[in-house]
Structure formats: C-alpha cells, structure tokens
Design an enzyme around this catalytic site. Structure first.
Site, short mmCIF file in Angstrom:
data_model
loop_
_atom_site.label_atom_id
_atom_site.label_comp_id
_atom_site.label_asym_id
_atom_site.label_seq_id
_atom_site.Cartn_x
_atom_site.Cartn_y
_atom_site.Cartn_z
N LYS A 163 -34.06 -18.13 -8.71
CA LYS A 163 -33.79 -17.50 -7.39
C LYS A 163 -33.74 -18.41 -6.13
O LYS A 163 -34.33 -19.40 -6.25
CB LYS A 163 -35.04 -16.68 -7.02
N ASP B 51 0.82 -1.15 -0.20
CA ASP B 51 -0.09 -0.11 0.02
C ASP B 51 0.91 1.17 -0.02
O ASP B 51 0.40 2.24 -0.65
CB ASP B 51 -0.81 -0.02 1.44
N ALA B 52 1.90 1.18 0.79
CA ALA B 52 2.59 2.38 0.91
C ALA B 52 3.50 2.76 -0.52
O ALA B 52 3.47 3.75 -0.86
CB ALA B 52 3.82 2.11 1.96
N CYS C 270 -31.05 6.87 28.91
CA CYS C 270 -31.29 6.62 30.07
C CYS C 270 -30.45 7.66 30.54
O CYS C 270 -29.03 7.66 30.30
CB CYS C 270 -30.95 5.32 30.62
N ARG D 293 -29.86 1.53 -14.14
CA ARG D 293 -30.70 0.89 -15.05
C ARG D 293 -32.00 1.95 -14.91
O ARG D 293 -32.63 1.73 -15.94
CB ARG D 293 -31.20 -0.39 -14.28
N LYS E 211 -26.43 -14.84 -9.43
CA LYS E 211 -27.06 -13.56 -9.77
C LYS E 211 -27.01 -12.60 -8.68
O LYS E 211 -26.96 -12.94 -7.31
CB LYS E 211 -28.61 -14.03 -9.61
N CYS F 119 -26.39 3.04 36.13
CA CYS F 119 -27.19 2.12 35.52
C CYS F 119 -26.46 0.81 35.19
O CYS F 119 -25.41 0.92 34.39
CB CYS F 119 -27.79 2.82 34.48
N SER G 111 -35.15 -7.19 -17.89
CA SER G 111 -35.21 -7.85 -16.67
C SER G 111 -35.04 -9.32 -17.06
O SER G 111 -35.21 -9.60 -18.28
CB SER G 111 -36.29 -7.50 -15.81
N CYS H 286 -32.65 0.45 35.57
CA CYS H 286 -32.23 1.46 36.82
C CYS H 286 -33.27 2.38 37.26
O CYS H 286 -32.94 3.14 38.27
CB CYS H 286 -30.84 2.09 36.69
S1 IVH Z 1 -28.28 -10.74 -17.32
C1 IVH Z 1 -31.41 -9.27 -20.37
N1 IVH Z 1 -26.51 -11.75 -15.36
O1 IVH Z 1 -30.47 -9.26 -12.39
C2 IVH Z 1 -31.24 -9.19 -18.74
N2 IVH Z 1 -28.42 -10.17 -14.70
O2 IVH Z 1 -33.70 -9.40 -13.50
C3 IVH Z 1 -29.72 -9.22 -18.72
N3 IVH Z 1 -28.36 -9.70 -12.31
O3 IVH Z 1 -31.34 -6.00 -13.44
C4 IVH Z 1 -29.31 -9.51 -17.15
N4 IVH Z 1 -26.77 -10.81 -11.78
O4 IVH Z 1 -29.26 -6.33 -12.30
C5 IVH Z 1 -27.52 -10.91 -15.61
N5 IVH Z 1 -25.26 -12.65 -13.69
C6 IVH Z 1 -26.27 -11.63 -13.96
C7 IVH Z 1 -27.06 -10.94 -13.13
C8 IVH Z 1 -27.93 -10.30 -13.43
C9 IVH Z 1 -27.64 -9.94 -11.24
C10 IVH Z 1 -29.68 -8.59 -12.10
C11 IVH Z 1 -29.38 -7.40 -13.07
C12 IVH Z 1 -30.76 -7.43 -13.64
C13 IVH Z 1 -31.58 -8.27 -12.82
C14 IVH Z 1 -32.62 -9.08 -13.86
#
Ligand code: IVH
Length: 677
Positions: free
Chosen positions: A317, A36-37, A429, A139, A118, A435, A85, A414
C-alpha cells in the site's frame, strides 16, 4: 403472434454486435472509430427495431445499458468461490519478508511475479454462462454479496458477451469497479449545483452509484471497471500463469490495465512500486498501492491460503493520506448564492506530501454529525486532488476548553440576517448582491471561463474593484476604463488595457453563456444551454411562465421556481437592462441542436398524468416537432393519456404509431440526446 421475418432478426443481431464492438473501442480501448453521432444513429435504429419487436428483446442488448426498472432492494448472492482479501504491506521490509517466504516455500532462487496497480474502488464478481453476462455481485463479506446485475449492465466497460466463439461454460471474472477522477469531479460539481452532499472521494462515489436502486442513475454516473482475475471457470482450459489469464481476459474484451507487468525478485517488486507511485497523480483513476501475485498458477496452488488471504499475493500500500492535527477555528465562507459554508482552519499538517491548512465542513449538521468542537484534535484525509476533509475527531485528546461551533445569526461579511429554510441543510445570508461576498462571487462567476470568459479578471482584481466601489454589479464591468484600472496596485498600463479589451470582447457571447453567467440558483451550464435552446432570447426566457419552464426535460420545480424568482427581482432586471445597454449580444439560436423531433407531427389525446397538455406541446415543440389537432395520414405519433377520445381509433385506422405516456417520455428523452448522457 406475427411471423418475424429473418432479416429483422439478423438486423437486430448485427446492430447489437456493431454497438458492442464500438462500445468496446470507446470504453475499453479509448480508441473510437466512429463519431458519437454515428453511434447514436445505430443505437436509435436498434431501439426502434426492439420497440417494434418486443419479442426480440434481450437483456444483453446494448440498449439496456441505460438502466431498466427500479429495484426494491438487492438480493443476496453466495459466491461459488469466496472473494478473499489480500495481506497488506506498508514497508519495503515487509515486502522483502514476503518474497523470502514465497521463494523459500517454492525453492526458487528468484520468484516470478505478476504485478499490477491496486485499484481503489470496490470488488465485484461477474458471472458469464456460455459467454453471456448473467449476473454480477458485490464482494459483501467475501462469501455473500449483493446482486447488482442491473446496475453492472449499465457499466459500458463490462462486456455483456465474451468476444469469442468458444466461451467457457461458466466463468466468474473478478475485478474492481471504479469511478474515473474526471467523472467524479463532474458528478460532485453536479451534486453541489443541486446543493446535494458531494462524495468524499471517487471510491465512495463508485460505491454509492453501484448501490443505486435505480439503474438509470447508475448509468449516468459513468462507472468504469478493471478485471484483475478469475473465480470459477469450467469447460475451458485456463492458461498456466496469471499474466496469460490477464491476456485472455483482454482477448475476451475485458478492460485490463496496461500497467500490468511480470517482474522477478524483490528488486523487480520494489522498482514496480516506485514507478507506479510516481505515476499515481497522473492516472485517470485512484489507486492505493500495488498488488504482487506469484505468476505461475501451480506455484500459487502450492502456496495456498492462510485464513482469508492468499499466501501467494500481497498488497503493497501507498502511505495513508491521513494525518492528525488541531482544529484551530471554524470560519464562515459566503458563497455566490449566499450559502454560509463552515471551513475548518487547521494547524498546518503534511498529508500525502501536501501541506493542508483548511478542510471543508459542508454545513452545521455535518459538524454535529462528526461531533467536532473548536480546539479538537482531528484526523484529516486528502484523497488525490480532492479538497481535504476531516474524517473524525480524536475524543481522547479533546481539551477541556474545546468550544461548540454556533452558526452566526448574521452574515459575517455584510451583517444581514442569516436564514435556514425548513428542510434545508444550508444557512444563507439574505443580503443578496448587497453583500460584498456574494457580489464578489457573482462577479467571479460572471467572468469565469465557461460563462462570459473575461480573461485576466481574477478574484484578486474583483476583490479590489468591489472594495473600492468601482463595480457593484456585472454590468459595471463594461464601463471600466484603463485609466481606472491602471492606478490599482500590481496593475500596469499594459495589463489594464488587456483587461479592458477582454471585457470588451466578452460582449459577443452566446445566450447559453449569458444565462449561465447570471448565476441563477440551480442553473448550471447544461440547464442554461437547455433554457437558451428552448427560448432563443433573453426576453422570451424572462417572460416564460412556470409551465413553459417545466416543459423542458430536466427542468424540475426547483429550477423553474429559481428562474422565475430571479427574473421577478427588480434589481436583477435592472442589471440585465444595463448589460444589454452595454452592448452584450448573442447570435440567434441555431436550429440544429436537440431537434430530434424535427419534421414529426403529433396529436395529443386524453389527459397525461405527469404534465398538462400545454407542457406536452411545449416539450414536443422544443425538439422541433409539431402538434396538430386532428389525426391524418401525415401524423407520425398519437400520444394517448387517460380516457383518450376518438383520435385513438383514428390512429389505428391510419396505422399510426400510438405512444402511451411512458413511451412518449422516452421519445422526448431520446430527442434530447439524453439517453447518451
Ligand atoms: S487480487 C485473493 N488485484 O483489493 C484476492 N485485488 O484486499 C484477490 N484490489 O477486495 C484480489 N486492485 O477489491 C487484486 N489488482 C488487484 C486489485 C485488487 C484492487 C482489491 C480487491 C480486493 C482487495 C483485497
């Protein structure tokens, strides 16, 4: 404009390259090659050259990673390709259905998937033009996000330049900003020490930090980043599979997870899911599932999209770590500084594999904000190792006899009065060390590992010592005998002796530990170190006045006031006298640390707006610098405030570096090593 010599330009370029490289080794590969230094030395050299040659400054310089100007708001940015998404699956059947749909549409016997964790953070898009970082955005709603470029620049894992001689013309990198669990813990500990509200989980902390208007704050929050894909890319031939795109991102020096894999068929998907779930608790960051993506890009294109989500990808999930249960009662815990914290007692419920019986409620306002009543049915969430919290109340199930929570007027331990100062969220308190709850906490803190480190003196033993009247204050610990301890329940002869030895050993300590151990409000470990460094002895610290305290960077009015009040209190002075009489000692301070201004001579002229002349002098001296009254050729810096006197002309005559107030503060910050914090 003066002619800039070639060597300086190339020196600056070389330093930037070197720093970028070491940054990558440290933050992306977690495999630093220099200390680091050594890094700091290079960093300072670059800072100094950029200061001398502001015309050579660049927003891509690593020196900008410590955060620049404060913003008034974030500009909206339209993503050139929307940020979509993912469809979610919660069961193996849903995953099997996905694999079947995909394989049928593609005519595959077994489909090849790229799989990865994920990340539980927030999605961002980074734009690089000709290999240089230009901007980055959240996003948002998928079409339009917010421009958080200045904050993203402070995220050390994000490259400011692609590591290549032949970058794409235009490249959008998509990924997730996360906060590592350990950085989250540190941040929350700091928030709590300052009596701010802790963040509920690393994702909220990451989101809050990325949306800071002051990038310097973001810089200190230590965010991390994982790239997981590409948006728009022009002027470059992309590889044919997702796995190769990820490899390419790694080659460009983006952090990509090493948990990524290529698997085939449903068995491959599910075994990755189970392997990842098993690793989850040990990972340094939070994940909330795994993501499956068809690996071959032409196959992805064939599958296309349904509304806002790709058909070629799926998020599998982990089971939600939330459950509903009954809020049986709200109890009050009394902390070391007398803070009364309401704690929810719950009907035991299993959340994410762990039985939860308690949840923090922080303070009375929080209970009101969440509209909680005793007897309510509530949703409880557990995020990783974090203390469980109540997310919300299920109003439809509120019993008619649900009771309002009222903060007691007297301390439940107390009986002293409870006060809540105007503007404060916390009720306290007023019993102080009278206490027993505060006394126990104070003793526990005193003995803790980072304070006096008395091994074996845990909360159960402290409880007994206080309840039996053997110990009233920390100094009493040093008069305890093995014979006194032996008679306590669950205490043998040997452990009694061990504890007496541990107490005896703790006598040799450091000033910083001792100051921290005293448990002064607002004085955490770092502040204790700063105070110890500055004053060198307990007696100097005890007699320090407010300006002397305020002269220390990072010591603000709240800390200064708390320190003064603590030492003004007669019973605190008595305890300190007793401690010193009991033989507590610490070595004289070492001159090495934070002596960033050693050997430098300063002259002050004009009045500074943020501090008095005395404070300015004390701050320079704290870092080993010297302040003299007149300018000579031996002066290193002349600090100018408003209406500077003739010393400014003298400075010019001797060709001495002149600092205005901002530059002076920056120098102090560097001298304290703070820029690296
Ligand atoms: S691919 C077409 N890969 O999940 C969408 N997303 O519900 C491409 N996320 O908003 C997303 N890890 O923020 C992808 N390995 C991963 C991910 C990932 C987390 C999140 C991402 C997105 C949400 C989708």
């Amino acid at each position: 404009m003066p002619q800039i010599s070639e060597p300086i330009t190339s020196r600056i370029t070389a330093l930037r390259k070197q720093l970028d490289y070491h940054n990558y080794l440290y933050y992306v590969l977690d495999a630093p090659e220099i200390s680091d230094a050594e890094y700091d030395t290079l960093f300072r050299q670059l800072q100094e050259l950029e200061r001398q040659h502001p015309e050579l400054d660049s927003s891509l310089s690593p020196t900008h990673r410590i955060g620049g100007a404060v913003a008034r708001g974030f500009k909206p940015v339209t993503h050139s390709l929307p940020m979509l998404s993912l469809n979610n699956a919660f069961s193996e059947d849903e995953v099997a259905a996905f694999d079947q749909r995909v394989s049928e549409a593609l005519g595959n016997a077994k489909t090849e998937y790229a799989v990865e964790p994920k990340f539980d953070g927030l999605a961002i898009s980074l734009l690089y033009i000709n290999g240089e970082f230009v901007s980055g955005a959240t996003r948002g709603d998928g079409d339009t996000g917010e421009d958080v470029s200045a904050n993203l620049r402070t995220v050390r894992a994000i490259p400011l330049r692609l590591f290549t001689e032949h970058p794409p013309e235009r490249l959008e990198v998509r990924g997730e900003v996360v906060m590592l669990k350990r950085d989250f813990e540190t941040l929350n500990a700091k928030q709590l020490a300052l009596e701010g509200k802790p963040f509920a989980n690393p994702r909220n902390a990451a989101a809050g930090s990325l949306r800071q208007l002051n990038p310097a704050i973001t810089a200190k929050r230590r965010l991390h980043f994982f790239a997981y894909g590409i948006g728009q890319c022009t002027g470059w031939q992309l590889p044919l599979t997702h796995a190769e795109i990820m490899n390419q991102l790694a080659t460009w020096h983006f952090p990509v997870t090493d948990m990524r894999q290529v698997v085939t068929g449903i068995d491959g998907l599910l075994s990755f899911y189970h392997r990842t779930a098993a690793l989850r608790a040990q990972l340094p960051f939070d994940i909330d599932g795994v993501v499956y993506k068809v690996n071959v890009i032409t196959q992805q294109q064939k599958l296309g999209f349904v509304s806002r989500a790709p058909r070629f990808a799926l998020a599998h999930k982990f089971p939600a770590e939330e459950a509903s249960t009954c809020l049986v009662s709200i109890e009050i815990q009394v902390g070391r500084t007398g803070a009364l914290t309401p704690v929810a007692h719950l009907e035991p419920v299993v959340v994410g594999g762990v039985t939860v019986t308690h949840a923090t409620l922080h303070n009375a306002d929080e209970i009101q904000r969440k509209n909680l009543k005793i007897g309510d049915w509530v949703i409880v969430r557990r995020a990783g190792d974090v203390i469980p919290e109540i997310v919300s109340v299920v109003l439809s199930r509120r019993p008619i006899d649900a009771q309002d929570f009222v903060m007691p007027k007297r301390c439940p331990v107390c009986g002293s009065h409870v006060v809540r100062l105007p503007g404060e969220a916390i009720a306290r308190c007023t019993g102080g060390l009278f206490c027993p709850a505060q006394r126990k906490q104070a003793l526990w803190h005193f003995a803790s590992r980072r304070a006096m480190y008395i091994d074996g003196l845990g909360d159960k033993l402290i409880e007994q010592l206080v309840d039996r009247g053997l110990v009233h204050d920390p100094a009493d610990l040093y008069t305890l005998t093995a014979t006194q301890l032996e008679v306590l329940p669950r205490m043998g002869e040997k452990s009694a002796r061990n504890i007496v030895t541990a107490i005896a050993h703790s006598r040799q300590t450091t000033l910083a530990r001792l100051v921290y151990a005293l448990g002064i409000r607002h004085v955490g470990e770092q502040t204790a170190k700063d105070l110890a460094q500055q004053f060198g002895s307990l007696s100097m610290l005890m007699s320090a006045d407010e300006p002397a305290l305020l002269a220390i960077p990072d010591v603000g009015p709240a800390v200064a006031c708390a320190v003064r009040e603590f030492f003004a209190e007669v019973h605190n002075r008595t305890v300190i006298d007793k401690l010193l009489a009991a033989g507590i000692s610490y070595p004289a301070p070492t001159a090495e640390k934070h002596m960033g201004l050693a050997g430098k001579t300063f002259v002050l002229t004009g009045s500074l707006t943020g501090m008095s002349r005395d404070q300015a002098r004390a701050a320079i001296e704290a870092y080993g610098g010297k302040v003299v009254g007149s300018v000579s050729k031996n002066t290193d810096y002349v600090v100018t405030g408003d209406a500077p006197g003739s010393k400014l002309q003298q400075a010019h005559a001797f060709n001495i570096t002149v600092l205005d107030e901002t530059q002076y503060l920056k120098l102090l910050e560097q001298a304290s090593g703070e820029f690296n914090a």
